[in-house]
Design a protein around this motif. Structure first.
Motif, PDB file in Angstrom:
ATOM      1  N   ARG A   1     -99.209  25.431 -39.633  1.00  0.00           N
ATOM      2  CA  ARG A   1     -98.530  24.827 -40.785  1.00  0.00           C
ATOM      3  C   ARG A   1     -97.323  24.039 -40.285  1.00  0.00           C
ATOM      4  NH1 ARG A   1     -96.835  28.957 -45.061  1.00  0.00           N
ATOM      5  NH2 ARG A   1     -96.349  30.207 -43.244  1.00  0.00           N
ATOM      6  N   CYS A   2     -97.075  22.917 -40.933  1.00  0.00           N
ATOM      7  CA  CYS A   2     -95.961  22.055 -40.563  1.00  0.00           C
ATOM      8  C   CYS A   2     -95.017  21.920 -41.748  1.00  0.00           C
ATOM      9  CB  CYS A   2     -96.474  20.677 -40.152  1.00  0.00           C
ATOM     10  SG  CYS A   2     -97.671  20.736 -38.807  1.00  0.00           S
ATOM     11  N   ILE A   3     -93.735  21.957 -41.466  1.00  0.00           N
ATOM     12  CA  ILE A   3     -92.725  21.872 -42.505  1.00  0.00           C
ATOM     13  C   ILE A   3     -91.751  20.743 -42.154  1.00  0.00           C
ATOM     14  CG2 ILE A   3     -91.468  23.746 -41.375  1.00  0.00           C
ATOM     15  CD1 ILE A   3     -90.247  24.479 -44.042  1.00  0.00           C
ATOM     16  N   PHE A   4     -91.418  19.950 -43.153  1.00  0.00           N
ATOM     17  CA  PHE A   4     -90.472  18.852 -42.991  1.00  0.00           C
ATOM     18  C   PHE A   4     -89.450  18.881 -44.111  1.00  0.00           C
ATOM     19  CE2 PHE A   4     -94.359  17.251 -41.021  1.00  0.00           C
ATOM     20  CZ  PHE A   4     -93.875  16.853 -39.794  1.00  0.00           C
ATOM     21  N   ILE A   5     -88.228  18.548 -43.759  1.00  0.00           N
ATOM     22  CA  ILE A   5     -87.192  18.372 -44.773  1.00  0.00           C
ATOM     23  C   ILE A   5     -87.446  17.037 -45.445  1.00  0.00           C
ATOM     24  CG2 ILE A   5     -84.712  18.083 -45.159  1.00  0.00           C
ATOM     25  CD1 ILE A   5     -84.327  19.815 -42.610  1.00  0.00           C
ATOM     26  N   LYS A   6     -87.331  16.995 -46.751  1.00  0.00           N
ATOM     27  CA  LYS A   6     -87.502  15.732 -47.462  1.00  0.00           C
ATOM     28  C   LYS A   6     -86.432  14.747 -46.988  1.00  0.00           C
ATOM     29  CE  LYS A   6     -89.731  17.795 -51.439  1.00  0.00           C
ATOM     30  NZ  LYS A   6     -89.687  18.055 -52.887  1.00  0.00           N
TER      31      LYS A   6
ATOM     32  N   ASN B   1     -99.096  35.839 -35.703  1.00  0.00           N
ATOM     33  CA  ASN B   1     -99.889  34.612 -35.896  1.00  0.00           C
ATOM     34  C   ASN B   1     -99.351  33.719 -37.006  1.00  0.00           C
ATOM     35  OD1 ASN B   1    -101.887  34.851 -33.833  1.00  0.00           O
ATOM     36  ND2 ASN B   1    -102.781  36.514 -35.019  1.00  0.00           N
ATOM     37  N   ASN B   2     -98.061  33.761 -37.252  1.00  0.00           N
ATOM     38  CA  ASN B   2     -97.440  32.939 -38.287  1.00  0.00           C
ATOM     39  C   ASN B   2     -96.444  31.988 -37.624  1.00  0.00           C
ATOM     40  OD1 ASN B   2     -96.684  31.894 -40.740  1.00  0.00           O
ATOM     41  ND2 ASN B   2     -95.584  33.715 -41.424  1.00  0.00           N
ATOM     42  N   ILE B   3     -96.979  30.928 -37.033  1.00  0.00           N
ATOM     43  CA  ILE B   3     -96.172  29.914 -36.361  1.00  0.00           C
ATOM     44  C   ILE B   3     -96.112  28.686 -37.250  1.00  0.00           C
ATOM     45  CG2 ILE B   3     -95.921  28.479 -34.304  1.00  0.00           C
ATOM     46  CD1 ILE B   3     -97.679  30.569 -32.835  1.00  0.00           C
ATOM     47  N   LEU B   4     -94.904  28.172 -37.437  1.00  0.00           N
ATOM     48  CA  LEU B   4     -94.713  26.968 -38.233  1.00  0.00           C
ATOM     49  C   LEU B   4     -94.040  25.905 -37.378  1.00  0.00           C
ATOM     50  CD1 LEU B   4     -93.750  29.604 -40.224  1.00  0.00           C
ATOM     51  CD2 LEU B   4     -94.094  27.763 -41.839  1.00  0.00           C
ATOM     52  N   VAL B   5     -94.521  24.691 -37.460  1.00  0.00           N
ATOM     53  CA  VAL B   5     -93.921  23.571 -36.746  1.00  0.00           C
ATOM     54  C   VAL B   5     -92.873  22.967 -37.672  1.00  0.00           C
ATOM     55  CG1 VAL B   5     -94.333  21.342 -35.658  1.00  0.00           C
ATOM     56  CG2 VAL B   5     -96.060  23.145 -35.500  1.00  0.00           C
ATOM     57  N   PHE B   6     -91.641  22.846 -37.183  1.00  0.00           N
ATOM     58  CA  PHE B   6     -90.520  22.372 -38.004  1.00  0.00           C
ATOM     59  C   PHE B   6     -89.785  21.273 -37.242  1.00  0.00           C
ATOM     60  CE2 PHE B   6     -86.823  24.198 -40.778  1.00  0.00           C
ATOM     61  CZ  PHE B   6     -86.708  22.979 -41.429  1.00  0.00           C
ATOM     62  N   PHE B   7     -90.459  20.132 -37.087  1.00  0.00           N
ATOM     63  CA  PHE B   7     -89.885  19.008 -36.364  1.00  0.00           C
ATOM     64  C   PHE B   7     -89.108  18.108 -37.317  1.00  0.00           C
ATOM     65  CE2 PHE B   7     -93.411  19.074 -32.893  1.00  0.00           C
ATOM     66  CZ  PHE B   7     -92.757  20.089 -32.236  1.00  0.00           C
TER      67      PHE B   7
ATOM     68  N   VAL C   1     -93.339  13.619 -36.998  1.00  0.00           N
ATOM     69  CA  VAL C   1     -94.589  13.684 -37.764  1.00  0.00           C
ATOM     70  C   VAL C   1     -95.792  13.580 -36.825  1.00  0.00           C
ATOM     71  CG1 VAL C   1     -95.990  12.527 -39.524  1.00  0.00           C
ATOM     72  CG2 VAL C   1     -93.537  12.829 -39.884  1.00  0.00           C
ATOM     73  N   LYS C   2     -95.726  12.686 -35.844  1.00  0.00           N
ATOM     74  CA  LYS C   2     -96.826  12.565 -34.873  1.00  0.00           C
ATOM     75  C   LYS C   2     -96.985  13.860 -34.072  1.00  0.00           C
ATOM     76  CE  LYS C   2     -97.079   7.608 -33.973  1.00  0.00           C
ATOM     77  NZ  LYS C   2     -96.942   6.558 -32.944  1.00  0.00           N
ATOM     78  N   GLY C   3     -95.864  14.410 -33.612  1.00  0.00           N
ATOM     79  CA  GLY C   3     -95.917  15.655 -32.855  1.00  0.00           C
ATOM     80  C   GLY C   3     -96.480  16.800 -33.669  1.00  0.00           C
ATOM     81  N   ALA C   4     -96.050  16.914 -34.915  1.00  0.00           N
ATOM     82  CA  ALA C   4     -96.545  17.978 -35.793  1.00  0.00           C
ATOM     83  C   ALA C   4     -98.043  17.834 -36.031  1.00  0.00           C
ATOM     84  CB  ALA C   4     -95.785  17.961 -37.113  1.00  0.00           C
ATOM     85  N   ASN C   5     -98.506  16.606 -36.186  1.00  0.00           N
ATOM     86  CA  ASN C   5     -99.943  16.381 -36.382  1.00  0.00           C
ATOM     87  C   ASN C   5    -100.750  16.836 -35.176  1.00  0.00           C
ATOM     88  OD1 ASN C   5    -100.550  15.369 -39.011  1.00  0.00           O
ATOM     89  ND2 ASN C   5     -99.377  13.545 -38.483  1.00  0.00           N
ATOM     90  N   LYS C   6    -100.197  16.673 -33.981  1.00  0.00           N
ATOM     91  CA  LYS C   6    -100.887  17.148 -32.770  1.00  0.00           C
ATOM     92  C   LYS C   6    -101.040  18.670 -32.810  1.00  0.00           C
ATOM     93  CE  LYS C   6     -99.255  13.423 -29.787  1.00  0.00           C
ATOM     94  NZ  LYS C   6     -98.378  13.085 -28.638  1.00  0.00           N
ATOM     95  N   TYR C   7     -99.988  19.375 -33.232  1.00  0.00           N
ATOM     96  CA  TYR C   7    -100.056  20.837 -33.347  1.00  0.00           C
ATOM     97  C   TYR C   7    -101.015  21.258 -34.448  1.00  0.00           C
ATOM     98  CZ  TYR C   7     -96.356  21.900 -30.055  1.00  0.00           C
ATOM     99  OH  TYR C   7     -95.624  22.052 -28.906  1.00  0.00           O
ATOM    100  N   LYS C   8    -101.030  20.508 -35.534  1.00  0.00           N
ATOM    101  CA  LYS C   8    -101.943  20.798 -36.645  1.00  0.00           C
ATOM    102  C   LYS C   8    -103.392  20.697 -36.155  1.00  0.00           C
ATOM    103  CE  LYS C   8    -102.612  21.231 -41.182  1.00  0.00           C
ATOM    104  NZ  LYS C   8    -102.299  22.484 -41.822  1.00  0.00           N
ATOM    105  N   LYS C   9    -103.689  19.657 -35.399  1.00  0.00           N
ATOM    106  CA  LYS C   9    -105.052  19.454 -34.898  1.00  0.00           C
ATOM    107  C   LYS C   9    -105.436  20.480 -33.836  1.00  0.00           C
ATOM    108  CE  LYS C   9    -105.295  14.524 -35.819  1.00  0.00           C
ATOM    109  NZ  LYS C   9    -105.227  13.171 -35.251  1.00  0.00           N
ATOM    110  N   LYS C  10    -104.529  20.733 -32.893  1.00  0.00           N
ATOM    111  CA  LYS C  10    -104.870  21.606 -31.772  1.00  0.00           C
ATOM    112  C   LYS C  10    -104.860  23.086 -32.144  1.00  0.00           C
ATOM    113  CE  LYS C  10    -104.130  22.583 -26.964  1.00  0.00           C
ATOM    114  NZ  LYS C  10    -103.631  22.127 -25.707  1.00  0.00           N
TER     115      LYS C  10
END
Length: 138
Positions: free
Chosen positions: A89-94, A63-69, A76-85
């Protein structure tokens, strides 16, 4: 001609892992696998995996899935959809470093990339981390 419900790299996931990254592209999946991380890729950042796909990955990844788009508007939009649904956790490179992990790999030395690998390991283990030198996490 690739079906939108396919996950690239899903067959390479082990049956029991400590994590899984959902990433945008197969090249990023291959790079992550090369450095010991479990990952699979959706066809697009706009495609949300089904409940059945989510459950299968969740069972395999403790149960440790991270979105790394990518750190762009679509990512960012896609990651937000996963965050909501799925409340993932979402991770982004600066942005000052790169758009995606394979671009970051090309830009830095192998020594620096191993430091980045250690940052990723820390993020996987510690749910309270919100930022590191190279990443934002939300």
């Amino acid at each position: 001609n690739w079906s939108s419900n396919r996950l690239q790299g899903a067959r390479q996931l082990s049956k029991y892992d400590t994590h899984c990254f959902l990433i945008k592209s197969l090249k990023d999946v291959m790079l992550m696998h090369e450095y010991g991380f479990s990952a699979c890729s959706t066809v697009s950042e706009n495609v949300i995996i089904s409940e059945a796909q989510y459950e299968k990955i969740a069972q395999r990844s403790n149960n440790n899935i991270l979105v790394f788009f990518d750190n762009d508007l679509a990512g960012v939009k896609g990651a937000n959809k996963y965050k909501k649904k799925y409340d993932l956790r979402c991770i982004f490179i600066k942005r000052k470093y790169a758009k995606d992990i394979s671009d970051l790999y090309k830009k830095v030395s192998s020594k620096v990339f191993w430091e980045i690998v250690e940052e990723i390991h820390s993020i996987i283990k510690d749910y309270s981390i919100r930022s590191t030198k190279h990443f934002y996490i939300f």
